[in-house]
Design a protein around this motif. Sequence first.
Motif, PDB file in Angstrom:
ATOM      1  N   ILE A 106       1.077  -1.210  -0.251  1.00 16.96           N
ATOM      2  CA  ILE A 106      -0.034  -0.002  -0.083  1.00 16.96           C
ATOM      3  C   ILE A 106       0.921   1.267  -0.043  1.00 16.96           C
ATOM      4  N   LEU A 107       0.890   1.953  -1.043  1.00 14.12           N
ATOM      5  CA  LEU A 107       1.448   3.356  -1.099  1.00 14.12           C
ATOM      6  C   LEU A 107       0.732   4.429  -0.792  1.00 14.12           C
ATOM      7  N   VAL A 108       1.099   5.399   0.184  1.00 11.05           N
ATOM      8  CA  VAL A 108       0.246   6.645   0.472  1.00 11.05           C
ATOM      9  C   VAL A 108       1.066   7.630  -0.149  1.00 11.05           C
ATOM     10  N   PHE A 109       0.343   8.567  -0.560  1.00  8.78           N
ATOM     11  CA  PHE A 109       0.884   9.688  -1.227  1.00  8.78           C
ATOM     12  C   PHE A 109       0.339  11.105  -0.834  1.00  8.78           C
ATOM     13  N   VAL A 110       0.998  12.084  -0.343  1.00  7.73           N
ATOM     14  CA  VAL A 110       0.310  13.163   0.040  1.00  7.73           C
ATOM     15  C   VAL A 110       0.524  14.132  -0.976  1.00  7.73           C
ATOM     16  N   LEU A 111      -0.247  14.687  -1.578  1.00  2.00           N
ATOM     17  CA  LEU A 111      -0.389  15.521  -3.086  1.00  2.00           C
ATOM     18  C   LEU A 111      -0.526  16.930  -2.802  1.00  2.00           C
ATOM     19  N   HIS A 112      -0.143  17.828  -3.537  1.00  2.00           N
ATOM     20  CA  HIS A 112      -0.277  19.196  -3.749  1.00  2.00           C
ATOM     21  C   HIS A 112      -0.220  19.496  -4.935  1.00  2.00           C
ATOM     22  N   ARG A 113      -1.330  20.479  -5.618  1.00  2.00           N
ATOM     23  CA  ARG A 113      -1.820  20.962  -6.732  1.00  2.00           C
ATOM     24  C   ARG A 113      -0.497  21.938  -6.924  1.00  2.00           C
ATOM     25  N   THR A 114      -0.111  22.138  -8.495  1.00  3.28           N
ATOM     26  CA  THR A 114       0.878  23.010  -8.784  1.00  3.28           C
ATOM     27  C   THR A 114       0.229  23.441 -10.099  1.00  3.28           C
ATOM     28  N   SER A 115       0.905  24.193 -10.897  1.00  6.47           N
ATOM     29  CA  SER A 115       0.541  24.683 -11.996  1.00  6.47           C
ATOM     30  C   SER A 115       0.919  23.760 -13.157  1.00  6.47           C
ATOM     31  N   ASP A 116       1.543  22.818 -12.808  1.00  2.00           N
ATOM     32  CA  ASP A 116       1.712  21.644 -13.734  1.00  2.00           C
ATOM     33  C   ASP A 116       0.939  20.540 -13.562  1.00  2.00           C
ATOM     34  N   GLY A 117       0.161  20.357 -12.616  1.00  2.00           N
ATOM     35  CA  GLY A 117      -0.623  19.102 -12.151  1.00  2.00           C
ATOM     36  C   GLY A 117      -0.209  19.008 -10.586  1.00  2.00           C
ATOM     37  N   TRP A 118      -0.784  17.672 -10.167  1.00  2.00           N
ATOM     38  CA  TRP A 118      -0.345  17.171  -9.062  1.00  2.00           C
ATOM     39  C   TRP A 118       0.772  16.549  -8.701  1.00  2.00           C
ATOM     40  N   GLN A 119       1.644  16.862  -7.774  1.00  2.00           N
ATOM     41  CA  GLN A 119       2.902  16.178  -7.383  1.00  2.00           C
ATOM     42  C   GLN A 119       2.743  15.782  -6.052  1.00  2.00           C
ATOM     43  N   ALA A 120       3.670  14.767  -5.591  1.00  2.00           N
ATOM     44  CA  ALA A 120       3.630  14.562  -4.489  1.00  2.00           C
ATOM     45  C   ALA A 120       4.781  15.055  -3.678  1.00  2.00           C
TER      46      ALA A 120
END
Length: 149
Positions: A106-120
């Motif tokens: 199980i992989l857990v990612f915390v993401l944030h939205r940037t001008s280029d899309g979502w990044q971890a």
Amino acid sequence: MTVLTPADFPRAFADAWHSRDGQRIGALFAKDADFVNVTGLWWRNRADIAQAHDYALKSFFAQTTLKPGVITTRQLGPDHAVVHCRFHLSGQLAPDGAPAGDRVTILVFVLHRTSDGWQAVTAQNTDVVPGKETHLNAGTLKAVDYRDR
């Protein structure tokens, strides 16, 4: 690689994995992101995440298939999300070069939205050990289930 929604992130990760190019995995992460793997190795920036994955994808993971399964997402506002994904990994090689058994993580990612899309900004990978509750260190770390007593 642009990730349009948080739910798309696990597929983008698997696609980058199958490219066997650690830089493609690194590109999914913020420059100052961190990643904790299944054994507790902790990489603390995009370059280290990319380098570690590049090594693994060209050696013991060179023949692997990584398939996303159940995905859950939780929005923490318009620009942040937590994504969990159960992955099935097959094709790993053992240290002696023999085929290793399949694994589920199980992989857990915390993401944030940037001008280029979502990044971890962070990720943590955990092996699933069916029927076990915790690990026990009695000279050798092993998964155990206290309910068997």
